[in-house]
Structure formats: structure tokens, C-alpha cells
Design a protein around this motif. Structure first.
Motif, mmCIF file in Angstrom:
data_model
loop_
_atom_site.group_PDB
_atom_site.id
_atom_site.type_symbol
_atom_site.label_atom_id
_atom_site.label_comp_id
_atom_site.label_asym_id
_atom_site.label_seq_id
_atom_site.Cartn_x
_atom_site.Cartn_y
_atom_site.Cartn_z
ATOM 1 N N GLY A 1 3.938 12.027 -13.693
ATOM 2 C CA GLY A 1 5.007 11.651 -14.614
ATOM 3 C C GLY A 1 6.030 10.712 -14.033
ATOM 4 O O GLY A 1 6.915 10.250 -14.740
ATOM 5 N N THR A 2 5.919 10.401 -12.750
ATOM 6 C CA THR A 2 6.831 9.449 -12.115
ATOM 7 C C THR A 2 6.059 8.173 -11.780
ATOM 8 O O THR A 2 4.884 8.060 -12.098
ATOM 9 N N PHE A 3 6.727 7.215 -11.126
ATOM 10 C CA PHE A 3 6.015 6.010 -10.721
ATOM 11 C C PHE A 3 4.876 6.374 -9.768
ATOM 12 O O PHE A 3 4.999 7.269 -8.938
ATOM 13 N N TRP A 4 3.775 5.650 -9.900
ATOM 14 C CA TRP A 4 2.631 5.855 -9.023
ATOM 15 C C TRP A 4 3.031 5.547 -7.584
ATOM 16 O O TRP A 4 3.768 4.599 -7.322
ATOM 17 N N LYS A 5 2.490 6.326 -6.637
ATOM 18 C CA LYS A 5 2.694 6.063 -5.219
ATOM 19 C C LYS A 5 1.417 5.424 -4.659
ATOM 20 O O LYS A 5 0.374 6.089 -4.592
ATOM 21 N N PRO A 6 1.464 4.126 -4.313
ATOM 22 C CA PRO A 6 0.277 3.422 -3.840
ATOM 23 C C PRO A 6 -0.466 4.133 -2.715
ATOM 24 O O PRO A 6 -1.706 4.138 -2.685
ATOM 25 N N GLU A 7 0.279 4.739 -1.802
ATOM 26 C CA GLU A 7 -0.350 5.416 -0.673
ATOM 27 C C GLU A 7 -1.235 6.570 -1.143
ATOM 28 O O GLU A 7 -2.335 6.773 -0.619
ATOM 29 N N LYS A 8 -0.764 7.320 -2.130
ATOM 30 C CA LYS A 8 -1.545 8.446 -2.642
ATOM 31 C C LYS A 8 -2.793 7.964 -3.382
ATOM 32 O O LYS A 8 -3.855 8.574 -3.300
ATOM 33 N N ILE A 9 -2.628 6.875 -4.130
ATOM 34 C CA ILE A 9 -3.782 6.334 -4.851
ATOM 35 C C ILE A 9 -4.844 5.881 -3.855
ATOM 36 O O ILE A 9 -6.042 6.163 -4.018
ATOM 37 N N MET A 10 -4.420 5.191 -2.796
ATOM 38 C CA MET A 10 -5.380 4.709 -1.813
ATOM 39 C C MET A 10 -6.017 5.860 -1.054
ATOM 40 O O MET A 10 -7.178 5.767 -0.636
ATOM 41 N N ASN A 11 -5.301 6.956 -0.885
ATOM 42 C CA ASN A 11 -5.900 8.143 -0.273
ATOM 43 C C ASN A 11 -7.057 8.669 -1.115
ATOM 44 O O ASN A 11 -8.072 9.118 -0.592
ATOM 45 N N VAL B 1 -1.610 -3.081 -5.833
ATOM 46 C CA VAL B 1 -2.123 -4.386 -5.377
ATOM 47 C C VAL B 1 -1.127 -5.052 -4.425
ATOM 48 O O VAL B 1 -1.522 -5.646 -3.415
ATOM 49 N N ALA B 2 0.160 -4.944 -4.725
ATOM 50 C CA ALA B 2 1.182 -5.547 -3.862
ATOM 51 C C ALA B 2 1.204 -4.893 -2.486
ATOM 52 O O ALA B 2 1.510 -5.543 -1.483
ATOM 53 N N THR B 3 0.863 -3.599 -2.440
ATOM 54 C CA THR B 3 0.879 -2.855 -1.181
ATOM 55 C C THR B 3 -0.398 -3.036 -0.371
ATOM 56 O O THR B 3 -0.362 -3.090 0.861
ATOM 57 N N TYR B 4 -1.535 -3.156 -1.072
ATOM 58 C CA TYR B 4 -2.835 -3.268 -0.396
ATOM 59 C C TYR B 4 -3.629 -4.490 -0.888
ATOM 60 O O TYR B 4 -4.767 -4.360 -1.341
ATOM 61 N N PRO B 5 -3.069 -5.665 -0.813
ATOM 62 C CA PRO B 5 -3.770 -6.850 -1.332
ATOM 63 C C PRO B 5 -5.088 -7.141 -0.599
ATOM 64 O O PRO B 5 -6.021 -7.702 -1.185
ATOM 65 N N HIS B 6 -5.176 -6.744 0.642
ATOM 66 C CA HIS B 6 -6.374 -7.006 1.443
ATOM 67 C C HIS B 6 -7.535 -6.090 1.065
ATOM 68 O O HIS B 6 -8.655 -6.298 1.531
#
Length: 207
Positions: A27-37, A69-74
Motif C-alpha cells: 500500500g506504500t511506494f514500491w521499494k526497488p530493493e525488495k522487488i529486485m530481491n 528502472v532508475a535504481t537498477y538500469p543495468h
């Protein structure tokens, strides 16, 4: 994610040759680190092609797409963000990834200005040769959900790979394409049939 989106498209008959990961949001903003995990967890257990990882999201998922994408563009081959925005201060990484942003100008849930802010931040960071940006005049928030059901959406994403950092512009998606997005979907037609059957049953009972 079972009611609409890529998984719902597959349930309805859309054939997508890919592993589909659709994490739930608290319910909050997505956390890129958790998604990539989550992506890493899946990659460790399945034969994932690391050069062909794509991101697609709408509304809050559109924000998640931009932030990831901004956090893990590579690590991202291509992405599509629908009627969203970005919550990260640094969006310069977006300029490295083929990215398609689409937003309706009549969106009352998430203003089109949110996507405009993303585009402007990208331009402030440098050249944006990999960006495709479309504003659909008079289109509201919910209408963009139809893009999850279009073959063209996935065709465009799958055109890209980390081995070739160019953006495909041969595939076009317009408002006209979305009008037939649900055509031929099994789960939608079956739901309608069940509804009709229930109505007939009630009428028979009354008689």
C-alpha cells in the motif's frame, strides 16, 4: 494482480512466452530493493535470461516501474510505465533503458503532470534517446489497464535486450488498439455467460 494485469491476461488466453513475476504491494511506494530481491529469488530457481528482464506497471505500479528502472538500469532490458510517476530524487538511470511512458490527459487519479515530471527530470539529466513518451488526449486512468491485454505491449518489450541498447520504434500502440483489447478473452466471456445463466435461473425460479 489476479483481477487485472499480465497474470489476468494469461488466464484469459493471452500467450506470453516469459516467466511472470507479480509481487503484491502493501500500500506504500514500491521499494526497488525488495522487488529486485524477488527477481533474484526467482532467477536462482528458474532458467531466467538475465539479459531479458522487463518491467511493466500501471498507476502505483507505474511509480514502481520508474523507481526500479532508475535504481537498477543495468539489469532492465526495457520497461513500460502507465499513468504513474516517480518517487526517487535521482532518475538519471532511466536514460540508460528503453522506456515507454503513456499517460492519459483526463486522468483524475494520477495527474499526467506526474509523468511529465519524470520526462523533465530525464531531460535535465541528459539526452533521452531511449525514451518513448505518449500522452493520450481525453483518456482516463482506468483505460490504460487495457494495455496489459495487448499483444503489442509484450511484443515491444521483448524487442529489447541488454546486449543491444536501442529503443524499438517500429511497434506503435494507439487508443484505437485498446478498444479491442479484451476481444476473445475466455475468462471475460465465461463470466458473462455465468451471469446470464444465473439471471435465467432466477427467472425460471420465479415462474
Amino acid at each position: 494482480v489476479l483481477r487485472y494485469g499480465t497474470i489476468a491476461a494469461v488466464k484469459g488466453g493471452r500467450k506470453i512466452d516469459a516467466y511472470i513475476v507479480a509481487p503484491q504491494n502493501p500500500g506504500t511506494f514500491w521499494k526497488p530493493e525488495k522487488i529486485m530481491n524477488v527477481v533474484d529469488w526467482v532467477s536462482e530457481r528458474h532458467p531466467i535470461d538475465s539479459t531479458r528482464i522487463y518491467v511493466l506497471g500501471m498507476s502505483l505500479g507505474g511509480y514502481g516501474t520508474i523507481d526500479l528502472v532508475a535504481t537498477y538500469p543495468h539489469r532492465i532490458a526495457a520497461a513500460m510505465a502507465l499513468c504513474g510517476g516517480g518517487s526517487r530524487k535521482d532518475l538519471s538511470g532511466l536514460n540508460e533503458v528503453p522506456l515507454w511512458i503513456i499517460h492519459g490527459t483526463a486522468d483524475r487519479a494520477v495527474s499526467v503532470n506526474e509523468s511529465r515530471k519524470v520526462k523533465n527530470k530525464m531531460k535535465e539529466a541528459g539526452e533521452t534517446p531511449l525514451l518513448r513518451y505518449d500522452e493520450w488526449t481525453g483518456v482516463n486512468h482506468g483505460a490504460l489497464a487495457r494495455l496489459f491485454y495487448l499483444d503489442k505491449t509484450y511484443q515491444w518489450l521483448f524487442k529489447h535486450t541488454l546486449n543491444n541498447r536501442t529503443v524499438d520504434k517500429s511497434i506503435t500502440i494507439t487508443q484505437s488498439d485498446t478498444k479491442n483489447a479484451y476481444k476473445g478473452f475466455k475468462h471475460r466471456s465465461s463470466s458473462k455467460n455465468k451471469s446470464k445463466a444465473k439471471k435465467k435461473s432466477k427467472r425460471s425460479t420465479k415462474k
